[in-house]
Design a protein around this motif. Structure first.
Motif, short mmCIF file in Angstrom:
data_model
loop_
_atom_site.label_atom_id
_atom_site.label_comp_id
_atom_site.label_asym_id
_atom_site.label_seq_id
_atom_site.Cartn_x
_atom_site.Cartn_y
_atom_site.Cartn_z
N GLU A 278 84.11 18.64 80.90
CA GLU A 278 84.79 19.89 80.61
C GLU A 278 83.91 20.86 79.83
O GLU A 278 83.91 22.06 80.09
N ARG A 282 83.00 24.60 81.13
CA ARG A 282 83.30 25.80 80.34
C ARG A 282 82.04 26.65 80.17
O ARG A 282 82.08 27.88 80.21
N ASP A 341 81.58 27.64 74.59
CA ASP A 341 82.86 26.93 74.54
C ASP A 341 84.04 27.89 74.63
O ASP A 341 85.16 27.54 74.24
N HIS A 343 87.26 29.59 75.47
CA HIS A 343 88.47 29.10 76.14
C HIS A 343 89.69 29.74 75.48
O HIS A 343 89.78 29.73 74.26
N ASN A 345 89.09 31.45 79.39
CA ASN A 345 88.05 32.34 79.89
C ASN A 345 88.48 32.87 81.26
O ASN A 345 88.05 32.36 82.31
#
Length: 424
Positions: A278, A282, A341, A343, A345
């Motif tokens: 993950e 991202r 990172d 998020h 997004n």
């Protein structure tokens, strides 16, 4: 009363001019703030630059993708595919495409792609220390070719020929190339189609098991439609995937904290991190947000449309400017900064609505596989000094070259004064 047309200030380069193509972001920033639904007198196009308005352009059925492609600056016809059709024809063509580019297809080649990436990194590691590989030619293109080689069931001996055909046909991505190059693009697309047609016939006679074999055998499409979708998959997929690597490294390498964070990845595999995890996905989304290889998409209005930023008349030739929408401060905090990172997004690099990129998971998987492995193998990798050498083509948004210094494989890359704290 007629309103005078809004013009860019003289100190800003038009985003379609040679200088503006190198760095369109200042012009897009001004348009997004001052005239977010802008009629460009030079091209006759309407440029939509706000995130919410671009989402409407991509999702609202009053914006026709089929007419948008027919209104290109070039006069050559595109083959039948999802790109050139609206619902319901679009849905009929798109459904079989999942056999080639959908999640099951991606999972079926994931193990092979991991080995391909490791072999690519091994080849880089064997290069003489003084030789600086080009991120575009020596990393991005081999990655894209390996991905499509696995999906298509190509023998390794065919990779060079396929890459040559794919590169030549990718001229067709740019809707505004000069006539001579457009003619070369038509010839290259025809050669690519003949090659793919012959390869599909080989698979049908018992060639390698591959997602392409199932796709080519699907009877929901005519042979012409199948080849049109396949041609789109190559032209719209191979080149942007190849360019993703250079664009990503250009944004990423100056930020050493982000490099270390991405290299660490998701440490869940027990083998130094999950390269396809993950955190890596991202990061790929964030890198695509900053420099999407496909910077805009075309539509034509079938009716008058009121957007938050202005009104579009019926028959308007519209560009949803993805590059501008992806840096809209109304949606993205610190929109010009890299946050690996980030998020959520909600970038639009994969489009949106019915035409959302069918290969999105493939791109995330390939990028998320390569980048952490590359940075773990060469943690001291650095890009060139100075202004990036952006190509002057409109589509794809890409670097002409991006030579990288690999550093010492496996060496610690902590910068002086940053060992105790990261500010990425």
């Amino acid at each position: 009363m007629t309103t005078a047309p809004v013009r860019l200030p003289e100190h800003l380069d038009h985003p379609f001019s040679p200088a503006g193509r190198i760095n369109p972001h200042p012009a897009y920033r001004w348009l997004r703030t001052n005239d977010p639904v802008h009629h460009d007198a030079a091209s006759g196009l309407w440029l939509v630059t706000g995130h919410a308005d671009c989402q409407t352009v991509l999702r609202d059925p009053r914006f026709s993708a089929a007419k948008g492609q027919r209104e290109r600056a070039r006069d050559d016809a595109l083959p039948p595919s999802m790109l050139t059709t609206d619902p319901p024809d679009h849905h009929r063509l798109r459904a079989p495409g999942a056999l080639l580019l959908g999640p099951s297809a991606v999972r079926s080649v994931a193990g092979d792609l991991t080995r391909d990436v490791d072999e690519l990194l091994d080849r880089l590691g064997r290069r003489p220390a003084a030789e600086r590989p080009d991120a575009v030619a020596d990393i991005g293109r081999p990655l894209a070719t390996a991905v499509f080689g696995r999906l298509f069931g190509l023998a390794a001996a065919e990779y060079a020929r396929f890459e040559t055909l794919a590169r030549a046909a990718s001229i067709n991505l740019d809707p505004m190339v000069p006539p001579a190059r457009a003619a070369l693009g038509r010839t290259a697309a025809a050669a690519l189609t003949r090659y793919l047609d012959a390869h599909c016939a080989t698979l049908a006679r018992g060639g390698r098991a591959a997602p392409l074999a199932a796709f080519a055998a699907d009877d929901r499409l005519t042979r012409s439609e199948m080849l049109g979708v396949l041609n789109l998959a190559v032209v719209g997929g191979w080149q942007p995937l190849a360019e993703l690597v250079g664009n990503a490294l250009c944004s990423l390498l100056p930020d050493r904290a982000a490099v270390r964070r991405l290299a660490a990845g998701d440490d869940t595999s027990g083998e130094g991190g999950d390269a396809g995890g993950e955190a890596a996905r991202r990061a790929v989304d964030e890198l695509l947000r900053l420099e999407a290889p496909i910077p805009f998409t075309a539509r034509v209005t079938t009716d008058t449309v009121e957007l938050a930023g202005g009104t579009l008349p019926a028959g308007a030739r519209v560009l949803a400017v993805i590059s501008a929408a992806n840096r809209d401060p109304a949606v993205f905090a610190d929109p010009d900064e890299l946050r690996v990172d980030r998020h959520p997004n909600p970038h639009l690099a994969f489009g949106g609505g019915p035409h959302f990129c069918l290969a999105a998971q493939l791109v995330r998987q390939a990028g998320g596989l390569l980048l952490p492995r590359l940075l773990r193998r060469f943690p001291g990798m650095r890009g060139p000094h100075g202004v990036p050498d952006w190509d002057r083509c409109l589509v794809p948004r890409r670097l002409r070259v991006f030579p990288v210094d690999l550093g010492v494989p496996g060496a610690d890359d902590k910068d002086p004064g940053t060992a105790e704290e990261d500010h990425g």
